[in-house]
Motif scaffolding. Structure first.
Motif, short mmCIF file in Angstrom:
data_model
loop_
_atom_site.label_atom_id
_atom_site.label_comp_id
_atom_site.label_asym_id
_atom_site.label_seq_id
_atom_site.Cartn_x
_atom_site.Cartn_y
_atom_site.Cartn_z
N PRO A 1 0.82 -1.20 0.00
CA PRO A 1 0.00 0.00 0.00
C PRO A 1 0.86 1.26 0.00
O PRO A 1 1.87 1.33 0.68
N GLU A 2 0.42 2.25 -0.74
CA GLU A 2 1.16 3.51 -0.85
C GLU A 2 0.55 4.61 0.00
O GLU A 2 1.13 5.69 0.12
N ARG A 3 -0.61 4.34 0.58
CA ARG A 3 -1.28 5.36 1.41
C ARG A 3 -2.08 4.65 2.50
O ARG A 3 -2.19 3.41 2.48
N ARG B 1 2.05 -2.51 11.38
CA ARG B 1 3.48 -2.80 11.39
C ARG B 1 3.87 -3.64 10.17
O ARG B 1 4.92 -3.40 9.56
N SER B 2 3.04 -4.58 9.79
CA SER B 2 3.36 -5.44 8.64
C SER B 2 3.19 -4.72 7.32
O SER B 2 3.99 -4.90 6.39
N LEU B 3 2.16 -3.87 7.21
CA LEU B 3 1.86 -3.21 5.94
C LEU B 3 2.63 -1.91 5.75
O LEU B 3 2.77 -1.42 4.63
N GLY B 4 3.08 -1.32 6.84
CA GLY B 4 3.85 -0.08 6.74
C GLY B 4 3.01 1.14 6.45
O GLY B 4 3.54 2.17 6.00
N GLN B 5 1.71 1.06 6.68
CA GLN B 5 0.81 2.18 6.47
C GLN B 5 -0.22 2.21 7.61
O GLN B 5 -0.57 1.17 8.17
N PRO B 6 -0.73 3.40 7.94
CA PRO B 6 -1.77 3.48 8.97
C PRO B 6 -3.08 2.84 8.49
O PRO B 6 -3.41 2.87 7.30
N LEU B 7 -3.83 2.27 9.42
CA LEU B 7 -5.19 1.81 9.15
C LEU B 7 -6.15 2.80 9.81
O LEU B 7 -6.09 3.02 11.02
N VAL B 8 -6.99 3.40 9.02
CA VAL B 8 -7.96 4.37 9.53
C VAL B 8 -9.24 3.62 9.87
O VAL B 8 -9.99 3.20 8.99
N ALA C 1 -12.39 -1.82 -5.86
CA ALA C 1 -11.75 -3.06 -5.39
C ALA C 1 -10.24 -2.91 -5.52
O ALA C 1 -9.58 -3.59 -6.31
N ASP C 2 -9.68 -2.00 -4.71
CA ASP C 2 -8.25 -1.71 -4.84
C ASP C 2 -7.45 -1.96 -3.56
O ASP C 2 -6.27 -1.62 -3.48
N GLY C 3 -8.12 -2.54 -2.55
CA GLY C 3 -7.40 -2.86 -1.31
C GLY C 3 -7.27 -1.70 -0.35
O GLY C 3 -6.68 -1.86 0.72
N TYR C 4 -7.83 -0.54 -0.69
CA TYR C 4 -7.71 0.62 0.20
C TYR C 4 -8.97 0.85 1.05
O TYR C 4 -9.01 1.79 1.84
N THR C 5 -9.98 0.00 0.86
CA THR C 5 -11.15 0.01 1.73
C THR C 5 -11.45 -1.44 2.12
O THR C 5 -11.79 -2.26 1.27
N LYS D 1 -0.82 -9.85 -0.34
CA LYS D 1 -0.11 -8.98 0.60
C LYS D 1 -0.89 -8.83 1.90
O LYS D 1 -0.34 -8.90 3.00
N LEU D 2 -2.19 -8.61 1.76
CA LEU D 2 -3.02 -8.46 2.95
C LEU D 2 -3.05 -9.75 3.76
O LEU D 2 -2.93 -9.73 4.99
#
Length: 341
Positions: A34-36, A63-70, A91-95, A275-276
């Protein structure tokens, strides 16, 4: 002919090049994911078990993904509002949807939404809860057999607390109705907490909430657990009978309980799903997560792929048909291709 053949060859070549380019772009996109920050929708109110479970795994995934989870709570319609929100996103993995069990047939047969887990790809089914039959310390029944015998002798007299039609406590009561031949009068409350409070105040006779919701009151001596919705006694409550041992007819649908899963919208690129899933695998093997699971008296499942789909389908079959046959559903499970258990 040669010109036409050359044009055809050129068109095929360009098509192949475009497809290859799209594949490279898609692969590069997935590789950088993930980039964001990632939004995680919890379709229930803060403080409940779905919310608590989601927030327990949150820092481990970050910690595993390297991005915050909102983390966003989006309650309403027994989970349908939050589920629909995720279903309408890309369907892009960001939601991501951190779901409880209601998309497994319940939303459809209850007329809450035309949604099910078929519109989503399970990353992992994490845990399952253990519902109980719990009564006040001064209740006249010392065993689950005494309770069931009394309920048979006096149909509809004994009251039970639930958090509404289609909720786990309501479904638990329907199991007793179908397989043990008892009829309780279920009283709806705003959630599991108020249902337990009603049992503590003796406003109802029985509550069917899960172990973490009643165990502190049991230890304080204010409530008593008569049975768990399992086929064998649990390691959490070894002195409490398993309902499947007391009512053999129930063994075919037990163990049963609410479950918690991380899912994404179907169509999410396989590389992102991998990845998820890899991040979740790391999280469930973390000592902090295992400690949380033990403290909440949850059963670790860690199901993915075909095993997750099989589990969901079996849960949907048992639950949706119970609701329908009891007259609590607005539509037949058959309409949605859900077979009888």
């Amino acid at each position: 002919m040669k010109t036409g053949g050359g044009r055809k060859f050129l068109a095929l070549t360009l098509t192949a090049v475009c497809l290859a380019a799209m594949s490279l772009v898609g692969g590069a996109y997935a590789a950088s994911y993930p980039e964001r920050p990632i939004e995680v929708i919890i379709p229930w109110s803060p403080g409940g078990m779905t919310d608590t479970t989601a927030r327990a795994i949150q820092p481990l995934l970050e910690r595993s993904l390297g991005q915050p989870l909102v983390m966003t709570n989006m309650p309403g319609a027994s989970g349908a509002i939050g589920t629909d929100y995720v279903n309408k996103k890309k369907a892009d993995g960001y939601t991501i949807l951190f779901s409880a069990e209601t998309p497994a047939g319940v939303m459809q047969v209850m007329g809450l939404a035309d949604l099910s887990f078929e519109q989503f790809e399970p990353i992992m089914i994490l845990t399952r809860g253990v519902p109980t039959i719990t009564v006040h310390r001064d209740a006249p029944w010392k065993t689950v057999k005494e309770l069931l015998d009394d309920a048979k002798a006096h149909p509809g007299v004994i009251t039970g607390a639930s958090s509404g039609p289609g909720a786990s406590a309501h479904i638990a009561s329907l199991m007793l109705q179908k397989y043990a031949g008892v009829q309780l009068t279920m009283v709806p409350f705003a959630g599991g907490g108020p249902a337990v409070t009603a049992a503590l105040g003796r406003h109802v006779s029985v509550t069917f909430q899960s172990l973490p919701e009643v165990i502190d009151h049991v230890r304080a001596g204010n409530l008593r657990i008569l049975a768990t919705f399992t086929n064998e006694r649990t390691s959490f409550t070894p002195d409490v009978p398993a309902l499947g041992q007391e009512v053999p007819e129930l063994r075919q649908v037990l163990p049963w309980g609410t479950f918690y899963a991380i899912v994404v919208k179907k169509g999410t690129p396989p590389e992102i799903i991998d990845k998820l899933r890899g991040a979740v695998r790391q999280a469930v093997n973390d000592p902090k997560w295992k400690e949380f699971v033990a403290k909440t008296y949850s059963v670790p499942l860690n199901l993915e792929g075909e095993a997750a789909t099989k589990f969901i389908n079996e849960w949907a079959s048992v639950t949706s048909w119970l609701l329908y046959e009891a007259g609590a559903a607005t539509a037949s499970p058959e309409k949605f291709g859900i077979p009888k258990p």
